[in-house]
Write a protein that holds these residues in place. Structure first.
Motif, PDB file in Angstrom:
ATOM      1  N   THR A  16       0.830  -1.200   0.000  1.00 27.71           N
ATOM      2  CA  THR A  16       0.000   0.000   0.000  1.00 27.71           C
ATOM      3  C   THR A  16       0.867   1.254   0.000  1.00 27.71           C
ATOM      4  O   THR A  16       0.583   2.208  -0.723  1.00 27.71           O
ATOM      5  CB  THR A  16      -0.931   0.000   1.229  1.00 27.71           C
ATOM      6  OG1 THR A  16      -1.687  -1.194   1.233  1.00 27.71           O
ATOM      7  CG2 THR A  16      -1.858   1.197   1.206  1.00 27.71           C
ATOM      8  N   LEU A  18       2.338   1.715  -3.517  1.00 28.04           N
ATOM      9  CA  LEU A  18       1.339   2.218  -4.472  1.00 28.04           C
ATOM     10  C   LEU A  18       1.011   3.675  -4.203  1.00 28.04           C
ATOM     11  O   LEU A  18       0.840   4.463  -5.149  1.00 28.04           O
ATOM     12  CB  LEU A  18       0.084   1.354  -4.421  1.00 28.04           C
ATOM     13  CG  LEU A  18       0.240  -0.068  -4.965  1.00 28.04           C
ATOM     14  CD1 LEU A  18      -1.056  -0.836  -4.782  1.00 28.04           C
ATOM     15  CD2 LEU A  18       0.657  -0.050  -6.416  1.00 28.04           C
ATOM     16  N   ASP A  19       0.919   4.079  -2.941  1.00 28.47           N
ATOM     17  CA  ASP A  19       0.668   5.483  -2.619  1.00 28.47           C
ATOM     18  C   ASP A  19       1.820   6.373  -3.069  1.00 28.47           C
ATOM     19  O   ASP A  19       1.596   7.474  -3.587  1.00 28.47           O
ATOM     20  CB  ASP A  19       0.437   5.655  -1.114  1.00 28.47           C
ATOM     21  CG  ASP A  19      -0.867   5.029  -0.659  1.00 28.47           C
ATOM     22  OD1 ASP A  19      -1.754   4.780  -1.508  1.00 28.47           O
ATOM     23  OD2 ASP A  19      -1.002   4.769   0.567  1.00 28.47           O
ATOM     24  N   LEU A  69       3.857   5.728  -5.564  1.00 33.46           N
ATOM     25  CA  LEU A  69       3.823   5.788  -7.022  1.00 33.46           C
ATOM     26  C   LEU A  69       2.748   6.756  -7.520  1.00 33.46           C
ATOM     27  O   LEU A  69       2.927   7.409  -8.543  1.00 33.46           O
ATOM     28  CB  LEU A  69       3.597   4.393  -7.604  1.00 33.46           C
ATOM     29  CG  LEU A  69       4.802   3.468  -7.586  1.00 33.46           C
ATOM     30  CD1 LEU A  69       4.408   2.092  -8.091  1.00 33.46           C
ATOM     31  CD2 LEU A  69       5.935   4.036  -8.419  1.00 33.46           C
ATOM     32  N   GLU A  70       1.627   6.839  -6.811  1.00 37.58           N
ATOM     33  CA  GLU A  70       0.586   7.785  -7.202  1.00 37.58           C
ATOM     34  C   GLU A  70       1.083   9.218  -7.100  1.00 37.58           C
ATOM     35  O   GLU A  70       0.723  10.062  -7.913  1.00 37.58           O
ATOM     36  CB  GLU A  70      -0.647   7.606  -6.326  1.00 37.58           C
ATOM     37  CG  GLU A  70      -1.477   6.407  -6.669  1.00 37.58           C
ATOM     38  CD  GLU A  70      -2.720   6.307  -5.793  1.00 37.58           C
ATOM     39  OE1 GLU A  70      -3.062   7.299  -5.119  1.00 37.58           O
ATOM     40  OE2 GLU A  70      -3.336   5.239  -5.801  1.00 37.58           O
ATOM     41  N   GLU A  71       1.911   9.491  -6.109  1.00 34.91           N
ATOM     42  CA  GLU A  71       2.430  10.847  -5.947  1.00 34.91           C
ATOM     43  C   GLU A  71       3.515  11.154  -6.973  1.00 34.91           C
ATOM     44  O   GLU A  71       3.638  12.289  -7.435  1.00 34.91           O
ATOM     45  CB  GLU A  71       3.005  11.020  -4.543  1.00 34.91           C
ATOM     46  CG  GLU A  71       1.969  10.963  -3.453  1.00 34.91           C
ATOM     47  CD  GLU A  71       2.588  11.038  -2.072  1.00 34.91           C
ATOM     48  OE1 GLU A  71       3.803  11.289  -1.968  1.00 34.91           O
ATOM     49  OE2 GLU A  71       1.854  10.854  -1.103  1.00 34.91           O
ATOM     50  N   GLU A 110      -0.534  11.572 -14.047  1.00 29.48           N
ATOM     51  CA  GLU A 110      -1.847  10.931 -14.061  1.00 29.48           C
ATOM     52  C   GLU A 110      -2.032   9.980 -15.230  1.00 29.48           C
ATOM     53  O   GLU A 110      -2.757   8.998 -15.120  1.00 29.48           O
ATOM     54  CB  GLU A 110      -2.950  11.988 -14.088  1.00 29.48           C
ATOM     55  CG  GLU A 110      -3.128  12.674 -12.764  1.00 29.48           C
ATOM     56  CD  GLU A 110      -4.341  13.582 -12.766  1.00 29.48           C
ATOM     57  OE1 GLU A 110      -5.306  13.292 -13.499  1.00 29.48           O
ATOM     58  OE2 GLU A 110      -4.297  14.577 -12.045  1.00 29.48           O
ATOM     59  N   GLN A 137      -1.080   6.480 -14.216  1.00 32.31           N
ATOM     60  CA  GLN A 137      -1.776   5.869 -13.094  1.00 32.31           C
ATOM     61  C   GLN A 137      -2.980   5.107 -13.605  1.00 32.31           C
ATOM     62  O   GLN A 137      -3.899   5.677 -14.136  1.00 32.31           O
ATOM     63  CB  GLN A 137      -2.200   6.942 -12.087  1.00 32.31           C
ATOM     64  CG  GLN A 137      -1.023   7.644 -11.449  1.00 32.31           C
ATOM     65  CD  GLN A 137      -1.481   8.729 -10.509  1.00 32.31           C
ATOM     66  OE1 GLN A 137      -2.655   8.899 -10.250  1.00 32.31           O
ATOM     67  NE2 GLN A 137      -0.522   9.481  -9.989  1.00 32.31           N
ATOM     68  N   ARG A 138      -2.980   3.798 -13.409  1.00 29.03           N
ATOM     69  CA  ARG A 138      -4.073   2.969 -13.914  1.00 29.03           C
ATOM     70  C   ARG A 138      -4.951   2.445 -12.796  1.00 29.03           C
ATOM     71  O   ARG A 138      -5.830   1.674 -13.028  1.00 29.03           O
ATOM     72  CB  ARG A 138      -3.500   1.807 -14.717  1.00 29.03           C
ATOM     73  CG  ARG A 138      -2.738   2.278 -15.919  1.00 29.03           C
ATOM     74  CD  ARG A 138      -2.175   1.125 -16.672  1.00 29.03           C
ATOM     75  NE  ARG A 138      -1.300   1.624 -17.701  1.00 29.03           N
ATOM     76  CZ  ARG A 138      -1.426   1.346 -18.981  1.00 29.03           C
ATOM     77  NH1 ARG A 138      -2.376   0.550 -19.388  1.00 29.03           N
ATOM     78  NH2 ARG A 138      -0.599   1.845 -19.850  1.00 29.03           N
ATOM     79  N   TRP A 139      -4.676   2.794 -11.600  1.00 34.79           N
ATOM     80  CA  TRP A 139      -5.479   2.280 -10.482  1.00 34.79           C
ATOM     81  C   TRP A 139      -6.170   3.389  -9.764  1.00 34.79           C
ATOM     82  O   TRP A 139      -5.909   4.512  -9.787  1.00 34.79           O
ATOM     83  CB  TRP A 139      -4.636   1.456  -9.509  1.00 34.79           C
ATOM     84  CG  TRP A 139      -3.416   2.133  -9.035  1.00 34.79           C
ATOM     85  CD1 TRP A 139      -3.320   2.948  -7.966  1.00 34.79           C
ATOM     86  CD2 TRP A 139      -2.099   2.095  -9.618  1.00 34.79           C
ATOM     87  NE1 TRP A 139      -2.043   3.405  -7.836  1.00 34.79           N
ATOM     88  CE2 TRP A 139      -1.280   2.888  -8.830  1.00 34.79           C
ATOM     89  CE3 TRP A 139      -1.551   1.457 -10.706  1.00 34.79           C
ATOM     90  CZ2 TRP A 139       0.056   3.086  -9.106  1.00 34.79           C
ATOM     91  CZ3 TRP A 139      -0.227   1.654 -10.965  1.00 34.79           C
ATOM     92  CH2 TRP A 139       0.569   2.459 -10.170  1.00 34.79           C
TER      93      TRP A 139
END
Length: 83
Positions: free
Chosen positions: A66, A69-70, A72-74, A78, A81-83
């Motif tokens: 988790t 993944l967090d 990687l989102e930052e 966009e 980002q596929r999730w």
């Protein structure tokens, strides 16, 4: 005579354990450098350190998936980002 040697070895191994462990690690590191080369040995050592870090984090109960993944989102834009 054999008992005296055994007692001497027991005393030797009972004291200065950190020095012996350091010596063994140093000899192992030297042999691997002579056998495989510096950079492959350094790469294997770095992989081992990363594995030790990840394993210790899992042992402490952290949820690394988790957190990764967090992060990687930052970091990622966009469109990636596929999730």
């Amino acid at each position: 005579m054999l008992n005296e040697v055994k007692n001497a070895m027991k005393i030797l191994f009972a004291t200065h354990t950190n020095r012996k462990i350091g010596f063994i690690i140093g000899v192992f590191f030297g042999v691997t450098i002579l056998t495989f080369g510096f950079f492959p040995t350094l790469f294997a050592l770095c992989c081992g350190i990363v594995g030790l870090y990840i394993g210790s984090r899992f042992d402490e109960g952290d949820d690394l998936i988790t957190k990764t993944l967090d992060a990687l989102e930052e970091i990622l834009p966009e469109r990636f980002q596929r999730w």
